[in-house]
Design a protein around this motif. Structure first.
Motif, short mmCIF file in Angstrom:
data_model
loop_
_atom_site.label_atom_id
_atom_site.label_comp_id
_atom_site.label_asym_id
_atom_site.label_seq_id
_atom_site.Cartn_x
_atom_site.Cartn_y
_atom_site.Cartn_z
N GLN A 122 -73.31 -48.00 63.93
CA GLN A 122 -73.43 -48.55 65.09
C GLN A 122 -75.08 -49.14 65.90
O GLN A 122 -74.99 -49.86 66.45
CB GLN A 122 -72.38 -48.03 66.36
CG GLN A 122 -71.27 -48.05 65.45
CD GLN A 122 -70.59 -48.89 65.39
OE1 GLN A 122 -70.22 -50.31 64.77
NE2 GLN A 122 -69.96 -48.30 63.07
N GLN A 123 -75.81 -48.34 66.03
CA GLN A 123 -77.13 -48.71 66.92
C GLN A 123 -77.78 -49.37 65.90
O GLN A 123 -77.70 -49.56 64.77
CB GLN A 123 -77.30 -47.03 66.69
CG GLN A 123 -77.27 -46.07 66.80
CD GLN A 123 -78.24 -44.65 66.34
OE1 GLN A 123 -78.74 -44.57 68.03
NE2 GLN A 123 -77.22 -44.02 65.55
N ASP A 133 -60.37 -52.88 37.60
CA ASP A 133 -59.75 -53.29 38.56
C ASP A 133 -59.49 -52.15 39.18
O ASP A 133 -58.56 -52.18 40.17
CB ASP A 133 -58.28 -52.86 38.52
CG ASP A 133 -57.93 -54.82 37.87
OD1 ASP A 133 -58.77 -55.51 37.94
OD2 ASP A 133 -56.79 -55.38 37.58
N ALA A 134 -60.47 -51.39 39.54
CA ALA A 134 -61.00 -50.58 40.91
C ALA A 134 -60.85 -51.34 42.15
O ALA A 134 -60.80 -52.36 42.69
CB ALA A 134 -62.60 -49.53 40.86
N LEU A 135 -60.52 -49.81 42.92
CA LEU A 135 -60.54 -50.06 44.52
C LEU A 135 -61.76 -49.22 45.08
O LEU A 135 -62.08 -48.24 45.24
CB LEU A 135 -58.87 -49.63 45.05
CG LEU A 135 -57.67 -50.10 44.58
CD1 LEU A 135 -56.79 -49.83 45.34
CD2 LEU A 135 -57.76 -51.80 44.39
N VAL A 136 -62.06 -49.87 46.22
CA VAL A 136 -63.33 -49.49 46.83
C VAL A 136 -62.63 -48.96 48.20
O VAL A 136 -62.15 -50.04 49.26
CB VAL A 136 -64.45 -50.08 47.32
CG1 VAL A 136 -65.28 -50.24 47.67
CG2 VAL A 136 -64.88 -51.21 46.27
N ARG A 137 -62.79 -47.75 48.31
CA ARG A 137 -62.27 -47.39 49.72
C ARG A 137 -63.99 -47.19 50.80
O ARG A 137 -64.61 -46.88 50.72
CB ARG A 137 -61.63 -46.01 49.76
CG ARG A 137 -60.53 -45.64 49.08
CD ARG A 137 -60.19 -44.01 49.16
NE ARG A 137 -59.71 -44.12 49.76
CZ ARG A 137 -58.60 -43.70 50.36
NH1 ARG A 137 -57.21 -44.77 50.03
NH2 ARG A 137 -58.08 -43.37 51.57
N VAL A 138 -63.60 -47.50 52.09
CA VAL A 138 -64.00 -47.96 53.06
C VAL A 138 -63.61 -47.48 54.69
O VAL A 138 -62.74 -46.91 54.95
CB VAL A 138 -65.09 -49.26 53.03
CG1 VAL A 138 -65.08 -49.86 51.41
CG2 VAL A 138 -64.09 -50.30 54.07
N SER A 139 -64.60 -46.65 55.30
CA SER A 139 -64.32 -45.68 56.53
C SER A 139 -65.13 -47.14 57.84
O SER A 139 -66.45 -47.69 57.13
CB SER A 139 -64.67 -44.91 57.26
OG SER A 139 -63.54 -43.89 56.41
N GLY A 140 -64.73 -47.20 58.60
CA GLY A 140 -65.39 -48.66 59.37
C GLY A 140 -65.06 -48.31 61.32
O GLY A 140 -64.58 -47.50 61.01
N ASP A 142 -62.72 -58.39 45.14
CA ASP A 142 -63.53 -58.65 46.75
C ASP A 142 -64.41 -58.61 46.81
O ASP A 142 -64.45 -58.03 48.43
CB ASP A 142 -61.79 -58.48 47.69
CG ASP A 142 -60.67 -59.44 47.02
OD1 ASP A 142 -60.82 -60.79 46.01
OD2 ASP A 142 -59.71 -59.38 47.15
N PHE A 143 -64.81 -56.90 46.25
CA PHE A 143 -66.24 -56.41 47.20
C PHE A 143 -67.32 -56.96 47.10
O PHE A 143 -68.24 -57.39 48.21
CB PHE A 143 -66.13 -54.95 46.37
CG PHE A 143 -66.46 -54.19 46.41
CD1 PHE A 143 -66.53 -53.75 48.07
CD2 PHE A 143 -67.85 -54.38 46.26
CE1 PHE A 143 -68.06 -52.76 48.98
CE2 PHE A 143 -69.48 -53.52 47.02
CZ PHE A 143 -68.81 -52.55 48.21
N LEU A 156 -68.52 -55.72 53.28
CA LEU A 156 -68.33 -55.04 53.81
C LEU A 156 -68.55 -55.80 55.18
O LEU A 156 -69.46 -56.11 55.44
CB LEU A 156 -69.68 -53.73 53.92
CG LEU A 156 -68.96 -52.65 52.01
CD1 LEU A 156 -70.25 -51.77 51.81
CD2 LEU A 156 -68.28 -51.65 53.05
N GLN A 157 -68.44 -55.05 56.22
CA GLN A 157 -68.18 -55.13 57.43
C GLN A 157 -69.54 -54.36 58.10
O GLN A 157 -69.03 -52.80 57.16
CB GLN A 157 -66.86 -55.07 58.45
CG GLN A 157 -66.03 -56.08 58.21
CD GLN A 157 -66.23 -57.55 57.82
OE1 GLN A 157 -66.93 -58.10 59.04
NE2 GLN A 157 -66.33 -57.55 56.36
#
Ligand code: SF4
Length: 333
Positions: free
Chosen positions: A20-21, A174-181, A192-193, A207-208
């Protein structure tokens, strides 16, 4: 010289907090980021080292089938993992087609998803026109050397291509990307990645800010018996694709039950050839149908002055890759 601070994250939550910095970026294998930093293309002020986070460096099975590949799994380890080799040989082939053995030993799966274009004007800061590096500055490749550039999905702002081999296979699977934010966890469909350039070529993915890739999930294997990754390049190794094709089929005898085709080296993101897939699915695999499908895949191509050859090259690569996937190694290309 720019001052850069370093922080080693102990867990995913800590990494997300540290990110976040202002000016913070994650670093994993660093095989692309360090090049960008040395060239003055990327100028982070804070590196968040994620390589010591536990639990992100393994390949595991998922309930109901499928596998999860942690974001910190090295490209070489992913390519050679027994589950990947046996159930997703398309992914293993694509990974082994990328970079060099040394780079594959360092690069991570998460980092591979985020590697930036190899457009020469992007990497050379002596060029003052590059909308991806300096938004609003123009695009030197439009009227410059654009042999390696996009023929599909480009914009007047940017004609760069995504350089990843791995991502082409993941698109077909058709993979899925897992993210943490900062707002928690979410899953992004592979289609959509990565973004097309549009009027924001400086943004490569959806990505956000502050989101960390934690894993890639693959659905249950449907194509392990019939798949092939074909990469056409200037050298036999350590070269990016002029064109690549990830072809995956489900076959009933000589009839194609379903087809997946993704292209690399032609667009700002891995390019799914949906029209070609539909033309092949449910049909006997004839060479005439295959050539028609390959033509359909490139029907919207808009080549530049140096890369018109990619249109026919991509069509022939599709024909060859699908034939190889079907087991027709001697198919007409
Ligand atoms: Fe920059 Fe994209 Fe143009 Fe290359 S193609 S110079 S990356 S804007």
């Amino acid at each position: 010289m720019d001052a850069i601070s370093y922080e080693r994250a102990g867990d995913v939550a800590g990494a997300v907090r540290a990110a976040q910095q202002p000016g913070a970026v994650f670093i994993g294998g660093g095989t692309n980021l360090l090049d960008l930093m040395k060239g003055g293309v990327a100028r982070p002020v804070r590196l968040i080292d994620i390589t010591h986070i536990s639990g992100l460096d393994s390949v595991t099975t998922l309930p109901g089938g499928g596998i999860r590949i942690g974001a910190l799994v090295r490209n070489s380890d992913a390519a050679n993992h027994a589950l990947v080799r046996e159930q997703y040989p398309l992914l293993s082939q694509a990974l082994l087609a990328g970079a060099s053995a040394q780079l594959r030993n360092m690069a991570t799966v998460g980092g591979n998803l985020l590697q930036r274009t190899r457009c020469g004007y992007f990497y050379d800061t002596a060029f003052t026109q590059c909308n991806k590096r300096m938004p609003g500055s123009g695009c030197a490749a439009l009227d410059g050397h654009n042999r390696m550039h996009a023929i599909l999905g480009a914009s007047p702002q940017c004609i760069a291509v995504n350089p990843s081999d791995m991502s082409v296979a993941l698109a077909a699977l058709d993979a899925l990307v897992r993210v943490s934010g900062p707002d928690g966890e979410r899953t992004i469909a592979f289609a959509d990645f990565h973004r097309l350039p549009g009027d924001r070529p400086d943004v490569d993915t959806t990505l956000q800010p502050g989101e960390l890739i934690t894993a890639v999930d693959l659905p249950p294997p449907l194509f392990s018996a019939h798949s092939h990754y074909l990469k056409v390049r200037d050298r036999a190794s350590y070269a990016f694709a002029l064109v690549s094709v990830a072809a995956a089929l489900q076959m009933d005898g000589e009839r194609v039950r379903s087809a997946r085709i993704a292209l690399g080296g032609v667009a700002h993101k891995p390019w799914r050839a949906h029209a070609a897939e539909q033309m092949l699915s449910g049909q006997p695999l004839s060479q005439a149908t295959l050539k028609q499908a390959a033509a359909a895949a490139l029907s919207g191509a808009q080549p530049r002055h140096d890369n018109a050859f990619k249109v026919q090259l991509a069509q022939r690569a599709i024909v060859r890759a699908v034939n190889q996937a079907a087991g027709y190694a001697g198919g007409v290309a």
